[in-house]
Motif scaffolding. Structure first.
Motif, PDB file in Angstrom:
ATOM      1  N   ARG A 101      39.367   1.386 -55.436  1.00  0.00           N
ATOM      2  CA  ARG A 101      40.665   0.784 -55.273  1.00  0.00           C
ATOM      3  C   ARG A 101      40.810  -0.803 -55.702  1.00  0.00           C
ATOM      4  N   PHE A 102      39.518  -1.403 -55.511  1.00  0.00           N
ATOM      5  CA  PHE A 102      39.546  -3.065 -55.893  1.00  0.00           C
ATOM      6  C   PHE A 102      39.074  -3.258 -57.119  1.00  0.00           C
ATOM      7  N   ALA A 103      38.544  -2.468 -57.925  1.00  0.00           N
ATOM      8  CA  ALA A 103      37.852  -2.527 -59.039  1.00  0.00           C
ATOM      9  C   ALA A 103      36.960  -3.593 -59.371  1.00  0.00           C
ATOM     10  N   ASP A 104      36.032  -3.621 -58.113  1.00  0.00           N
ATOM     11  CA  ASP A 104      35.007  -4.580 -57.870  1.00  0.00           C
ATOM     12  C   ASP A 104      33.539  -4.196 -57.831  1.00  0.00           C
ATOM     13  N   PRO A 105      32.991  -4.020 -59.334  1.00  0.00           N
ATOM     14  CA  PRO A 105      31.866  -3.470 -59.335  1.00  0.00           C
ATOM     15  C   PRO A 105      30.666  -4.370 -58.614  1.00  0.00           C
ATOM     16  N   GLY A 106      30.881  -5.287 -58.438  1.00  0.00           N
ATOM     17  CA  GLY A 106      29.776  -6.495 -57.849  1.00  0.00           C
ATOM     18  C   GLY A 106      29.455  -5.999 -56.348  1.00  0.00           C
ATOM     19  N   PHE A 107      30.725  -5.807 -55.715  1.00  0.00           N
ATOM     20  CA  PHE A 107      30.707  -5.378 -54.105  1.00  0.00           C
ATOM     21  C   PHE A 107      30.493  -3.887 -54.204  1.00  0.00           C
ATOM     22  N   GLY A 108      30.999  -3.305 -55.091  1.00  0.00           N
ATOM     23  CA  GLY A 108      30.500  -1.922 -55.074  1.00  0.00           C
ATOM     24  C   GLY A 108      29.109  -1.523 -55.075  1.00  0.00           C
ATOM     25  N   VAL A 109      28.316  -2.259 -55.914  1.00  0.00           N
ATOM     26  CA  VAL A 109      26.909  -2.001 -55.728  1.00  0.00           C
ATOM     27  C   VAL A 109      26.249  -2.637 -54.371  1.00  0.00           C
ATOM     28  N   ILE A 110      26.932  -3.716 -54.067  1.00  0.00           N
ATOM     29  CA  ILE A 110      26.309  -4.739 -52.963  1.00  0.00           C
ATOM     30  C   ILE A 110      26.484  -3.661 -51.798  1.00  0.00           C
ATOM     31  N   TRP A 111      27.665  -2.895 -51.671  1.00  0.00           N
ATOM     32  CA  TRP A 111      27.726  -2.024 -50.581  1.00  0.00           C
ATOM     33  C   TRP A 111      26.837  -0.881 -50.513  1.00  0.00           C
ATOM     34  N   LEU A 112      26.443  -0.408 -51.829  1.00  0.00           N
ATOM     35  CA  LEU A 112      25.324   0.635 -52.132  1.00  0.00           C
ATOM     36  C   LEU A 112      23.900  -0.045 -51.365  1.00  0.00           C
ATOM     37  N   HIS A 113      23.636  -1.089 -51.773  1.00  0.00           N
ATOM     38  CA  HIS A 113      22.464  -1.892 -51.210  1.00  0.00           C
ATOM     39  C   HIS A 113      22.667  -1.973 -49.756  1.00  0.00           C
ATOM     40  N   TRP A 114      23.496  -2.264 -49.099  1.00  0.00           N
ATOM     41  CA  TRP A 114      23.848  -2.378 -47.755  1.00  0.00           C
ATOM     42  C   TRP A 114      23.699  -0.746 -46.948  1.00  0.00           C
ATOM     43  N   ALA A 115      24.306   0.372 -47.717  1.00  0.00           N
ATOM     44  CA  ALA A 115      24.032   1.682 -47.133  1.00  0.00           C
ATOM     45  C   ALA A 115      22.643   1.724 -47.119  1.00  0.00           C
ATOM     46  N   PHE A 116      21.655   1.454 -48.172  1.00  0.00           N
ATOM     47  CA  PHE A 116      20.410   1.772 -48.359  1.00  0.00           C
ATOM     48  C   PHE A 116      19.734   1.270 -47.240  1.00  0.00           C
TER      49      PHE A 116
END
Length: 212
Positions: free
Chosen positions: A108-123
């Protein structure tokens, strides 16, 4: 405004990480969790009330509550000496929510930086669930190391990029770099720390910024 909150999320993640590593006494980490938890309640509330019905702005802000409630839960657990299982299962809720926020940032936001950061936080929140909810104490030091590192690479550094206006230029590069970093560093840390049984039971912390 959310970028300022993210900067201090870096601090609370680092403090909670070194607490899990046994470098600081557990109760001494409680004040920072109260400070940042309170800040991360005020920030999204302000952003939502000033969003003027903007669905994207409200969606951005809503994720902050996941982490503010974690920090406050940690602070109360440390202060009152509560059992960690309630916090641990709340972290499971955050883990699943973080996966959704990652997908939203990529699509939705086309933001790969925070897309990956949220994966870090999920982990990280998955590790909190395993450590605090399922009592996998052998993961204590590993979780602490991951938490402390994430304070710098998923909060402090992205916050500085946002505050200096450089984030949009580096979002793609940041996403790729953090994806590689996560696989390599977290994998190596697990080899060194993840199989030990000398974990220190304690508590977590974290956030996704809103550019405002």
């Amino acid at each position: 405004m959310g970028s300022v909150g993210l900067l201090f999320v870096g601090a609370v993640l680092f403090i909670n990480g070194v607490m899990l590593l046994g470098w600081v006494e557990a109760r001494s980490a409680a004040p920072m969790n109260f400070f940042v938890g309170g800040l991360q309640i005020v920030t999204p509330t302000y952003l939502i009330f000033t969003a003027d019905g903007d669905a994207n702005a409200i969606l951005f802000a809503s994720g902050l509550y996941l982490f503010s409630f974690t920090y406050l839960y940690v602070a109360l657990n440390l202060t009152l000496g509560l059992d960690s299982s309630g916090l641990g299962y709340f972290c499971l809720f955050v883990f699943l929510s973080a996966l959704v926020f990652s997908w939203v940032n990529f699509t939705r936001f086309a933001d790969p930086g925070f897309g990956v950061i949220w994966l870090h936080w999920a982990f990280l929140w998955l590790l909190f669930f395993l450590l605090l909810g399922l009592k996998q104490e052998r993961l204590g030091r590993y979780t602490g190391a991951v938490c402390a590192i994430q304070g710098w690479v998923t909060a402090w550094f992205p916050a500085l990029l946002l505050l200096t206006g450089a984030y949009d230029q580096w979002a793609g590069t940041l996403g790729v770099a953090l994806a590689v970093f996560g696989v390599v560093v977290y994998g190596a840390l697990y080899v060194v720390l993840g199989r030990r049984s000398d974990g220190v039971p304690a508590a977590p912390a974290q956030d996704r910024t809103v550019r405002a």
